[in-house]
Write an enzyme that holds these catalytic residues in place. Structure first.
Site, PDB file in Angstrom:
ATOM      1  N   CYS A  30       0.851  -1.192   0.000  1.00  0.00           N
ATOM      2  CA  CYS A  30       0.000   0.000   0.000  1.00  0.00           C
ATOM      3  C   CYS A  30       0.888   1.243   0.000  1.00  0.00           C
ATOM      4  CB  CYS A  30      -0.896  -0.011   1.234  1.00  0.00           C
ATOM      5  SG  CYS A  30      -2.007   1.390   1.352  1.00  0.00           S
ATOM      6  N   GLU A  63      -4.764  -8.402  -3.298  1.00  0.00           N
ATOM      7  CA  GLU A  63      -5.057  -8.480  -1.857  1.00  0.00           C
ATOM      8  C   GLU A  63      -4.266  -7.403  -1.129  1.00  0.00           C
ATOM      9  OE1 GLU A  63      -3.841  -9.702   2.241  1.00  0.00           O
ATOM     10  OE2 GLU A  63      -2.594  -9.553   0.434  1.00  0.00           O
ATOM     11  N   ARG A  78      -8.814 -11.651  11.001  1.00  0.00           N
ATOM     12  CA  ARG A  78      -7.871 -11.058  10.045  1.00  0.00           C
ATOM     13  C   ARG A  78      -8.644 -10.542   8.841  1.00  0.00           C
ATOM     14  NH1 ARG A  78      -2.439 -11.707   9.829  1.00  0.00           N
ATOM     15  NH2 ARG A  78      -1.361 -11.104   7.925  1.00  0.00           N
ATOM     16  N   ARG A  85      -8.999  -8.474   5.419  1.00  0.00           N
ATOM     17  CA  ARG A  85      -8.210  -8.026   4.269  1.00  0.00           C
ATOM     18  C   ARG A  85      -9.163  -7.660   3.132  1.00  0.00           C
ATOM     19  NH1 ARG A  85      -4.920  -7.784   7.533  1.00  0.00           N
ATOM     20  NH2 ARG A  85      -2.725  -8.409   7.497  1.00  0.00           N
TER      21      ARG A  85
END
Length: 382
Positions: free
Chosen positions: A123, A170, A213, A215
């Site tokens: 990112c 992802e 988690r 994502r």
């Protein structure tokens, strides 16, 4: 541990090698190692399975979590790329293939044709200033202007060059809000400009492993190939029963994973201080019959986000193997690096069975659209 070998070279070969290492700025060891790996990769690729349902490439591959997922969905990996040398070691140990290095130096035309592009790209913020200036001048801007200098740019240029049928990207959940939402806006605009129909959703790994988690998963299909009437749903199928922490724990764990009195006291005091200040920071004791917090790449520092309670003694960290299990890696997956590197690798990886589930949904959608195209072609001939 590295092994040593001794080889004899003809004078002409040695001179050529010395000249090359000088120009490349690399050691003889690095150059010879890379040449041997390329030879072994070539030998392996020549014997690849022909019965694969589809081909894919594995970008920003890490240690191969995505590769396992798409392999299980019936795919054949035809190219991989990962710059981190420790991740390359783990990847090679498990797939007998060392990924290419710096993606920014790879010519997209040299990447093999493939059906699906897979990437867990980093990112990064985009430079909006240059785009704003062009807009004020009435000049068009595209992904090449918006994403230049970021690693997402390399994803875009490969999509443009190779035009796979689909892609799956992802990233962390916070991608949506990164840089006040501008980063995600540019990503969606760039993928749309490349003529891909895009779908995205935040998915939680706890449907497959005992870990919370979240994502974001971004899936796209080639509109030039399939038209605009494309529908895709993230209809994942959770495992039943859902696993709990107890399911991934090893027995007879070495004492070195138990927190020292000093570290345990520090973590308790740190948590108490932040609780008093109204913050939620602190260690996390994972419930044995429940799920843990999100495993992160910083786990090697103190293990504070996922601690395992122990009777009559301080809690302990997860072992690297338990971290692998927490991410859904099979026990056959080889861990060939230090604990510190292993913690970083698994903390940066994906929940394998979740990605496998999404991979199968993508393949099913491609198969459906390919069949529609085939049926339409038959009708036109008739």
């Amino acid at each position: 541990m590295a092994k040593q070998i001794h080889i004899r070279l003809d004078d002409t070969v040695y001179e050529a090698l010395s000249e090359y290492t000088g120009v490349a700025g690399k050691s003889v060891q690095d150059c010879v190692s890379k040449a041997l790996i390329q030879l072994l990769n070539k030998q392996k690729s020549e014997g690849k399975k022909e019965e694969a349902l589809f081909t894919f490439i594995d970008l920003f591959a890490g240690i191969g979590g995505m590769r396992i997922a798409f392999d299980r969905a019936g795919g054949q990996c035809v190219y991989s790329n990962e710059w981190n040398k420790y991740s390359q070691q783990t990847y090679y140990a498990n797939f007998s293939e060392q990924p290419d290095g710096d993606i920014t130096q790879v010519d997209a035309s040299n990447i093999p044709d493939h059906d699906i592009l897979v990437a867990g790209f980093p990112c990064q913020p985009f430079s909006i200033a240059g785009v704003s200036k062009k807009n004020s001048l009435g000049r068009a801007t595209g992904f090449e202007d918006k994403t230049q200098g970021t690693l997402f740019f390399d994803v875009c240029r490969i999509l443009k060059s190779k035009r796979p049928k689909a892609f799956m990207l992802e990233n962390v959940k916070n991608l949506c809000s990164h840089d006040k939402g501008r980063t995600f806006k540019v990503i969606l605009e760039s993928l749309d400009e490349l003529d891909y129909q895009v779908f995205y959703k935040i998915l939680d790994g706890q449907n497959f492993v005992p870990q919370h988690r979240e994502r974001i998963v971004i899936v796209g299909f080639d509109r030039k190939r399939y038209g605009k009437d494309i529908n895709f749903n993230f209809d994942i199928t959770p495992v039943d029963p859902k696993p709990v922490i107890q399911d991934i724990l090893q027995t007879n764990v070495d004492e070195r994973y138990t927190l020292s009195d000093k570290l345990w006291t520090y973590l308790q005091n740190y948590a108490a201080k932040h609780k008093a200040a109204g913050n939620g920071f602190g260690y996390g004791l994972a419930p044995l019959n429940g799920i843990s917090r999100t495993l992160s790449a910083r786990y090697y520092k103190d293990g504070s986000e996922v601690l395992i309670p122990q009777a009559d003694k301080n809690p302990r960290k997860l072992t690297p193997r338990e971290c692998a299990r927490l991410q859904g890696f099979p026990d056959t997956f080889k861990i060939v690096v230090s604990d510190t590197q292993a913690y970083k690798q698994f903390g940066n990886s994906v929940v394998v069975p979740l990605m496998e589930n999404v991979a199968k949904l993508i393949v099913t959608e491609i198969d459906k659209m390919e069949q529609i195209q085939k049926d339409n072609s038959v009708e036109e001939v008739v």
